[in-house]
Design an enzyme around this catalytic site. Structure first.
Site, PDB file in Angstrom:
ATOM      1  N   TYR A  95     -29.821 -29.783 -26.868  1.00 10.46           N
ATOM      2  CA  TYR A  95     -30.189 -30.821 -27.293  1.00 10.46           C
ATOM      3  C   TYR A  95     -30.672 -30.867 -28.946  1.00 10.46           C
ATOM      4  O   TYR A  95     -30.477 -31.749 -29.978  1.00 10.46           O
ATOM      5  CB  TYR A  95     -31.225 -31.775 -26.805  1.00 10.46           C
ATOM      6  CG  TYR A  95     -30.676 -32.306 -25.565  1.00 10.46           C
ATOM      7  CD1 TYR A  95     -29.806 -33.374 -25.648  1.00 10.46           C
ATOM      8  CD2 TYR A  95     -31.131 -32.141 -24.149  1.00 10.46           C
ATOM      9  CE1 TYR A  95     -29.471 -34.259 -24.391  1.00 10.46           C
ATOM     10  CE2 TYR A  95     -30.640 -32.716 -23.072  1.00 10.46           C
ATOM     11  CZ  TYR A  95     -29.828 -33.737 -23.247  1.00 10.46           C
ATOM     12  OH  TYR A  95     -29.281 -34.476 -22.170  1.00 10.46           O
ATOM     13  N   ASP A 100     -31.974 -13.380   4.713  1.00 10.35           N
ATOM     14  CA  ASP A 100     -31.292 -13.892   5.754  1.00 10.35           C
ATOM     15  C   ASP A 100     -30.087 -12.679   6.046  1.00 10.35           C
ATOM     16  O   ASP A 100     -29.515 -11.868   5.089  1.00 10.35           O
ATOM     17  CB  ASP A 100     -30.501 -15.160   5.666  1.00 10.35           C
ATOM     18  CG  ASP A 100     -31.551 -16.336   5.538  1.00 10.35           C
ATOM     19  OD1 ASP A 100     -32.734 -16.011   5.787  1.00 10.35           O
ATOM     20  OD2 ASP A 100     -30.876 -17.483   4.870  1.00 10.35           O
ATOM     21  N   GLU A 151     -36.545 -13.606   0.302  1.00  8.68           N
ATOM     22  CA  GLU A 151     -35.594 -14.824  -0.026  1.00  8.68           C
ATOM     23  C   GLU A 151     -36.330 -16.022   0.133  1.00  8.68           C
ATOM     24  O   GLU A 151     -36.134 -16.816  -0.737  1.00  8.68           O
ATOM     25  CB  GLU A 151     -34.184 -14.595   0.780  1.00  8.68           C
ATOM     26  CG  GLU A 151     -33.582 -15.851   0.267  1.00  8.68           C
ATOM     27  CD  GLU A 151     -32.159 -15.958   1.361  1.00  8.68           C
ATOM     28  OE1 GLU A 151     -31.947 -14.851   1.898  1.00  8.68           O
ATOM     29  OE2 GLU A 151     -31.482 -16.832   1.461  1.00  8.68           O
TER      30      GLU A 151
END
Lengths: 357, 357
Positions: free
Chosen positions: A93, A239, A187
C-alpha cells in the site's frame, strides 16, 4: 552504516554510476523458480543454482519491473534509516501510487511487490527480514530461554499458560541464555498446550515451540537460531500425514519458494520424531486413525519423488501409508490417556533416539 | 468442591436418583439452534430463549445422545479432579471407544462430542472453559497489564516485539493490575505489529489486543474480563468490510452458535472505531480501496437484516458500501504513510469519539 544497508546502497550506486556513464543500467539477479532450485545433499538444504539474469532499465519487457525494484529498494532503505518495520501488505500500500500525468500504477497487485522484495533479498544475499520487512506472525514458545528484545529481558519459563508469541521477524532479538538439551517443535496448538500444562519442557529440559500448522518464517528462523547458537538438536512432532511431514521438511531443509534463504531459515540437523504410520500400530492407535483421502495419497506420492525424502526409513513409512491408506493426528495419542503423549510416547521415542532422518 | 464441579455432580446425582427411583432418567437442556436464539436489546447481547427440551435415557431417539452426555460429563469431572485441561479434539479421541461386545462406537465424529460439550455448558449454565475444555488458541496482547497465571507474574509491557500469546482458556488467570484508559482491539497481525512498534499503547495508555482474524473464544473472554473488571471502554479496529464488521459484532454481542455464553464472552459496551467506508473518503484512501466482491455484497445485505445492526449510523455505512461497491483493509492507511495509522488516524478518531455503536 550496517552491512545490510551498505549492500542496498551499493545496488543503488551501481545503477547511478551506469546512468552517469551513459550505460543502460541493470540489476543482476539469481534466477528463482523451480528450474533453478537445487537440492544440496551435502548441506542438507534446498538452494539456488548458478543461473543469473539481468533486469535492464532500457528494455520494454524489463522497464516496469526495473522501476519497481528501485522503488522497493528505496522503501527498504527508508525503513532501515527510520528503524521501523513493515509487513509485505503495508509495503504494497505504501508503494502503490499512480504515476504522475499517467494512469499507470507503480504496482497493481500485492504479488508484484512481494515478488520484488524476494528479488531484492536474492540479489543482495540478505534476508528480507533484515530489510525490515516482517513476515506474518504465528507460533508460541516456552522453556528455559531468556531473550532480549526491544530492551526487554524476557524469560520464556515465566509466561504462564500463554507463552511468548513469536513475532514475524526475529532478527533484532538476542538469545541471552538457553538451559535445555533439545528443541521440541509441535505442529498443533493443542499439543503445545498439553505439553506446556504437563510441564514437559521443565521435566525433560527442552525448549517447546508450537508452530500452529505450517511453520511461519519467524518460527523457522527462531528454531534455526536457537539450534545453531546453542548447538541443540531439534525434534519435530507433527500429525502422521503428508502435510505434517512436509511441515517437517520445510523446517529442516527449507522450501522451494524461499530456497535462496534456506541457509538462514533451515535447520538441517532437525529430526522427525513422529507421528509415523508405524507409531499408529506400535502405540495401538488403530481406532483413532483416519482413512487417508485422495489428496493425502496424491501428496504422499509426491513426497516419494523429492530427493530429500529418499531415505529407506522415509520410503518405508510413506509406502506403509499408501498400503494401509490411513493417517493420524497428534491428538490421537489422547485415546490411550490424556498425558500419554507427555509421559510415555515422547519420552520413549526420545530416549530410544527413534527418529526419522 | 468448587461451584462448577458441584453443578456437574448434581446433574449426575439427579440421573442416579431417578434410576434408583425406577424413573426414566433425563437431562433438561435449553434448546440451542437459531430458532431459540434471541436478541436481548436491553442487554445488547444475543441469548437463548425459554424453550427447553428433555433428553431421556429410555427413548430410542435419545439413548445414544444420553449416553454421550454422561460420558462427556464424567470426562469433564475427571479433568476437574485432576486439574488438567483438554482441547475438544483431545476430548474426542479420549472419549471415542468401541463399546464392548458390539461394533458401536461411543462417538464417530468430533462434531458429536463438540456438540455435547456445548449442551453440557448450556445445561449447567457454566462455560465449557470452566469444565476444563480449552478452545483453540489465537491472539496476542501488549500493554500496561500485569496478570498472574500458573504462578507466574506476567507484565505485558515487557515482552519485546512478540507480546503475550493469549491461550484458549483464560479462566484460571487473574488480572492483577491494569494501567490503561481503554482497550484497543486490532483484527490484523500487521496492525498489531505496527501499533506495537510505534509504541501506541505506551503513548496512548491503552491495552493492545490482536485477534488475528475472527476473535477466538479466549480472546473474547479476555477482552470481556479486562473491560468488566477494570471498567474500560473497548474500541474495535477491523478492515472496512462485512467480515471485519462481523468480527466486531461477535466481540460485542456474541455469536449465534455460542448465544448461551454471550454474557461471559460478549462486551456490549465495545464500540466500532473503524475502518468505515466513510473513512476511505475522509482519509483519502480511494486509491487503496478494493472493489467489493459478490460475497461481500451478499454479506453486507445480511448484516442489514440483523437487529443488532439496526442503527442509522450502521445502515448508512453498509448502504454506502453497497452503493460504492468498495471495501478497504486496515493496511490501506499505510498509503498515506506507514505511521499514519498510529500518529493520525487512531488518535483523531479516539479524540473525537468518532465511533459506530
Amino acid at each position: 552504516m550496517e552491512g545490510q544497508t551498505k549492500k542496498l546502497v551499493k545496488l543503488g550506486k551501481d545503477v547511478e554510476t551506469r546512468i552517469f556513464d551513459g550505460d543502460n543500467p541493470f540489476i543482476e539477479l539469481p534466477v528463482r523458480g523451480k528450474r533453478n532450485v537445487i537440492w544440496d545433499q551435502k548441506a542438507g538444504l534446498l538452494g539456488l543454482g548458478d543461473s543469473k539474469s539481468k533486469r535492464h532499465f532500457i528494455n520494454v519487457a524489463h522497464a516496469k519491473k526495473f522501476m519497481q525494484t528501485l522503488l522497493v529498494g528505496a522503501f527498504a532503505k527508508q525503513l532501515m534509516d527510520e528503524k521501523i518495520h513493515a509487513s509485505l501488505r503495508e509495503a504494497y500500500y505504501s508503494l502503490k501510487h499512480t504515476i504522475k500525468e499517467s494512469k499507470e500504477n507503480t504496482f497493481d497487485e500485492q504479488k508484484e511487490s512481494d515478488d520484488v522484495f524476494v528479488d531484492l533479498e536474492v540479489a543482495l544475499g540478505i534476508l528480507r527480514d533484515q530489510l525490515h520487512i516482517n513476515a506474518d506472525r504465528r507460533g508460541v514458545a516456552a522453556g528455559n530461554v531468556v531473550i532480549k528484545d526491544r530492551g526487554d529481558i524476557i524469560d520464556w519459563s515465566k509466561l504462564g499458560s500463554g507463552g511468548w508469541a513469536i513475532p514475524g521477524n526475529v532478527e533484532d532479538l538476542s538469545i541471552e541464555s538457553v538451559d535445555a538439551d533439545f528443541v521440541l517443535v509441535a505442529e498443533k496448538n493443542a499439543t503445545f498446550d498439553r505439553l506446556h500444562e504437563d510441564k514437559f519442557w521443565k521435566k525433560h529440559n527442552c525448549v517447546l515451540v508450537g508452530t500452529q500448522g505450517q511453520a511461519a518464517r519467524g518460527i523457522r528462523r527462531l528454531i534455526h537460531r536457537i539450534s545453531h547458537e546453542y548447538k541443540l538438536p531439534v525434534y519435530v512432532f507433527t500429525d502422521s500425514d503428508p502435510y505434517g511431514w512436509y511441515i517437517y521438511s520445510v523446517i529442516k531443509m527449507g522450501s522451494m519458494n524461499l530456497a535462496h534463504a534456506s541457509k538462514e531459515l533451515g535447520t538441517p540437523k532437525a529430526q522427525f520424531l513422529g507421528l509415523t504410520i508405524s507409531d499408529i500400530y506400535e502405540y495401538e492407535l488403530e481406532n483413532a486413525a483416519i482413512r487417508a483421502r485422495d489428496v493425502d495419497i496424491r501428496r504422499a506420492k509426491e513426497l516419494l519423488k523429492y530427493p530429500w525424502f529418499k531415505h529407506k526409513a522415509w520410503e518405508a513409512e510413506i509406502n506403509l501409508m499408501l498400503k494401509k491408506k490411513i493417517k493420524a493426528e497428534q491428538e490421537a495419542l489422547a485415546q490411550r490417556h490424556l498425558k500419554f503423549v507427555s509421559e510415555t510416547y515422547l519420552p520413549e521415542k526420545i530416549e530410544a533416539g527413534n527418529f526419522l532422518p
